[in-house]
Design a protein around this motif. Structure first.
Motif, short mmCIF file in Angstrom:
data_model
loop_
_atom_site.label_atom_id
_atom_site.label_comp_id
_atom_site.label_asym_id
_atom_site.label_seq_id
_atom_site.Cartn_x
_atom_site.Cartn_y
_atom_site.Cartn_z
N CYS A 66 55.99 33.14 37.34
CA CYS A 66 56.07 34.59 37.52
C CYS A 66 54.67 35.19 37.40
O CYS A 66 53.87 34.75 36.58
CB CYS A 66 56.98 35.20 36.46
N VAL A 67 54.40 36.19 38.22
CA VAL A 67 53.08 36.81 38.28
C VAL A 67 53.24 38.32 38.22
O VAL A 67 54.12 38.89 38.85
CB VAL A 67 52.35 36.41 39.59
N SER A 68 52.38 38.97 37.44
CA SER A 68 52.27 40.43 37.48
C SER A 68 50.81 40.79 37.74
O SER A 68 49.90 40.02 37.39
CB SER A 68 52.78 41.08 36.19
N CYS A 69 50.59 41.93 38.37
CA CYS A 69 49.26 42.34 38.81
C CYS A 69 48.99 43.79 38.38
O CYS A 69 49.91 44.60 38.31
CB CYS A 69 49.16 42.29 40.33
N CYS A 70 47.72 44.09 38.16
CA CYS A 70 47.33 45.46 37.85
C CYS A 70 45.85 45.63 38.24
O CYS A 70 45.17 44.65 38.53
CB CYS A 70 47.56 45.79 36.38
N THR A 71 45.38 46.88 38.24
CA THR A 71 44.04 47.14 38.78
C THR A 71 43.16 48.00 37.88
O THR A 71 42.18 48.57 38.36
CB THR A 71 44.15 47.81 40.16
N THR A 72 43.49 48.13 36.61
CA THR A 72 42.63 48.89 35.70
C THR A 72 42.12 47.97 34.60
O THR A 72 42.67 46.90 34.35
CB THR A 72 43.39 50.08 35.08
N ASP A 73 41.06 48.38 33.94
CA ASP A 73 40.43 47.54 32.92
C ASP A 73 41.43 47.10 31.84
O ASP A 73 42.18 47.91 31.31
CB ASP A 73 39.28 48.30 32.25
N LYS A 74 41.41 45.81 31.56
CA LYS A 74 42.22 45.18 30.51
C LYS A 74 43.70 45.53 30.60
O LYS A 74 44.39 45.60 29.59
CB LYS A 74 41.65 45.52 29.13
N CYS A 75 44.18 45.71 31.81
CA CYS A 75 45.59 46.06 32.00
C CYS A 75 46.51 44.85 31.91
O CYS A 75 47.72 45.00 31.82
CB CYS A 75 45.78 46.77 33.34
#
Length: 146
Positions: free
Chosen positions: A108-117
């Motif tokens: 399973c993978v989750s993604c985000c685009t802000t610092d240390k998210c």
């Protein structure tokens, strides 16, 4: 040879005139500032470090400055048939959230685009077992046979 030098001189004069015209055309334009993307910082760990899964002590986890082409912070969780769970937190150039199951292994993978998210364990909510994958495959086979 005389004709060639006349043609060459004519070309040079023409290029100079074009250059002057381009310069005159550009005088009315303002300078355009290009926005530079700030670097992304992500937690960077692998299951070998026990803090990677539990995140009980965020200060113990290394924070990495991502490369320019790495636009995502990613959390990846891998479960195998021995009920072992491995977590990985890292920078990534691409990221597709969700879960995939192959035989006895679920990732399973989750993604985000802000610092240390990539500090949460949101990938735990998307658990898909191999049992349901097998049931779905059997249903597809049965409907195709009938």
């Amino acid at each position: 040879m005389h004709v060639q030098s006349e043609v060459l001189v004519s070309l040079i004069v023409l290029l100079l005139q074009i250059g002057r015209q381009v310069t005159a055309d550009l005088q009315g334009y303002k300078t355009v500032e290009v926005a530079v993307r700030q670097p992304l910082f992500c937690y960077d760990c692998y299951e070998v470090e026990k803090n990677c899964q539990s995140l009980a002590n965020l200060t113990a986890i290394k924070v990495t400055k991502c490369r320019d082409y790495e636009r995502f912070c990613k959390v990846r969780r891998i479960n195998n048939r021995k009920s072992q769970t491995v977590f990985e937190r890292t920078c990534s150039p691409d990221c597709t959230p969700g879960c995939t199951t192959m035989l006895f292994r679920t990732q399973c993978v989750s993604c985000c685009t802000t610092d240390k998210c990539n500090s949460d364990n949101s990938v735990q909510r998307h658990h898909v077992t191999w049992h349901w994958t097998l049931v779905a495959a059997l249903l597809v086979l049965i409907t195709n046979v009938m």
